[in-house]
Design an enzyme around this catalytic site. Structure first.
Site, PDB file in Angstrom:
ATOM      1  N   THR A 211       1.662  -1.842  11.344  1.00  4.47           N
ATOM      2  CA  THR A 211       0.218  -2.062  11.265  1.00  4.47           C
ATOM      3  C   THR A 211      -0.482  -1.699  12.567  1.00  4.47           C
ATOM      4  O   THR A 211      -0.006  -2.023  13.662  1.00  4.47           O
ATOM      5  CB  THR A 211      -0.073  -3.532  10.918  1.00  4.47           C
TER       6      THR A 211
ATOM      7  N   GLY B 297       0.834  -1.200   0.000  1.00  9.31           N
ATOM      8  CA  GLY B 297       0.000   0.000   0.000  1.00  9.31           C
ATOM      9  C   GLY B 297       0.867   1.247   0.000  1.00  9.31           C
ATOM     10  O   GLY B 297       2.039   1.217  -0.392  1.00  9.31           O
ATOM     11  N   ASN B 298       0.312   2.338   0.491  1.00 13.51           N
ATOM     12  CA  ASN B 298       1.037   3.608   0.464  1.00 13.51           C
ATOM     13  C   ASN B 298       2.342   3.565   1.253  1.00 13.51           C
ATOM     14  O   ASN B 298       3.391   4.014   0.777  1.00 13.51           O
ATOM     15  CB  ASN B 298       0.157   4.735   0.998  1.00 13.51           C
TER      16      ASN B 298
ATOM     17  N   HIS C 271       0.386   3.677  21.087  1.00  8.81           N
ATOM     18  CA  HIS C 271       0.211   4.492  19.882  1.00  8.81           C
ATOM     19  C   HIS C 271      -1.281   4.735  19.695  1.00  8.81           C
ATOM     20  O   HIS C 271      -1.965   4.018  18.967  1.00  8.81           O
ATOM     21  CB  HIS C 271       0.806   3.759  18.686  1.00  8.81           C
TER      22      HIS C 271
ATOM     23  N   ARG D 296      -7.363   3.018   8.417  1.00  4.68           N
ATOM     24  CA  ARG D 296      -8.521   3.668   9.017  1.00  4.68           C
ATOM     25  C   ARG D 296      -9.299   4.488   8.003  1.00  4.68           C
ATOM     26  O   ARG D 296      -8.752   5.025   7.052  1.00  4.68           O
ATOM     27  CB  ARG D 296      -8.082   4.605  10.153  1.00  4.68           C
TER      28      ARG D 296
END
Length: 315
Positions: free
Chosen positions: A118, A10-11, A174, A81
């Site tokens: 993740t 992904g990004n 986090h 998210r």
């Protein structure tokens, strides 16, 4: 050359692949379950290497066994998210993904140094350790570097000073219970209290910056709508990677497995650690005020609640 495997195209995984290639840190394996995604991105990235006179191997694949014998594995796989979601909302889906990855690490690359990005971070890295069987010094979560960088960014903008002059640490999980440490925040060695006393910035403004830091990821999500932050998490992971492969022994705030430090056991929580060629070489314990210790314990409890959910999913 080091072999660096990136799980998730992904990004964040894409920015990581680009950054690692440009810094010539090692050969890259990019893995993603989506057919053709990692292969296509690596083909494009590979075709850019001659322009910058870079020579390294890049492989894109959907075959996770290709991570075999990696020196470092960085995990970004999982759903991101969406607006209105917390990191905690991701737990069940991303836990299943971590299960598959943890088994693959155990089978194909049990001696690698693993960095997890993740979310929900502290719970996911705990699950990875449980499933993969990695030693505590060989697995770590990327969180505190990003959270500290966000705090530095907002503070530097407010004070109109260079970001590089700001030193600070963010502890805890986090999430929105993370704990920025004002007692350990300095600007070119000058305590932040000096700036407050001289009315360069108010304590009220600093508290607003702390809240914005805690919600920094959510702010990005609310603006992007269909994605979460990727530049800053990738840069944070690269700093951890470099400290490991070059044995820099940097002191960095990361999610580490605690066994009694800070009064916490069997959880991954954000604390300052030294990262060198042996992985996490030391956990540094700071003196905390009673008020900060209460905030830290609140953050630990949030992490513990998520880990309890993971334990149920392990059964």
């Amino acid at each position: 050359m080091n072999k660096i495997s990136l799980i998730g195209a992904g990004n964040i995984g894409t920015i990581l692949a680009y950054s690692i290639a440009r810094k010539n840190l090692g050969d890259i394996v990019l893995v993603d379950v989506v057919d053709g995604l990692a292969e296509g991105k690596c083909l494009d990235l590979g075709q850019s290497l001659p322009i910058d006179k870079l020579n390294l191997k890049i492989l894109g694949t959907d075959d996770i066994s290709k991570i075999h014998d990696s020196d470092v594995i960085i995990i970004t796989a999982g759903i991101a998210r969406k607006p209105g979601m917390s990191r905690d909302d991701l737990i069940e889906t991303n836990f299943k993904i971590m299960q598959n990855i943890g088994i693959a690490i155990k089978d194909f690359s049990p001696n690698s140094f693993v960095i997890c990005i993740t979310n929900p971070l502290d719970a996911m890295v705990w699950a990875l350790k449980e499933i993969s069987g990695l030693k505590k010094n060989s697995i770590i979560g990327m969180a505190g570097i990003l959270d500290s960088s966000r705090f530095k960014y907002f503070l530097g903008k407010e004070l109109n000073i260079a970001f590089e002059n700001i030193q600070t640490i963010v502890l805890g999980g986090h999430g929105d219970t993370m704990v920025p440490l004002l007692d350990y925040t300095t600007i070119s060695g000058i305590p932040i209290k000096n700036f407050i006393d001289n009315k360069r910035i108010s304590l009220e403004k600093i508290n607003q910056i702390i809240e914005r830091t805690r919600n920094g990821g959510g702010e990005v999500v609310s603006l992007l709508k269909d994605s979460s932050a990727f530049y800053s998490p990738a840069c944070s992971a690269v700093e951890m990677l470099e400290s490991y492969i070059f044995d820099q022994r940097k002191i960095l705030p990361c999610s580490a497995y605690l066994q009694g430090e800070y009064g916490v056991s069997d959880l991954f929580v954000g604390v300052p650690v030294i990262i060198g060629r042996k992985g996490i070489e030391e956990i540094i314990e700071l003196d905390l005020t009673d008020d900060i210790h209460k905030e830290f314990n609140k953050s630990v409890n949030s992490v513990d609640n998520l880990v309890k959910k993971c334990k149920k999913l392990l059964v």
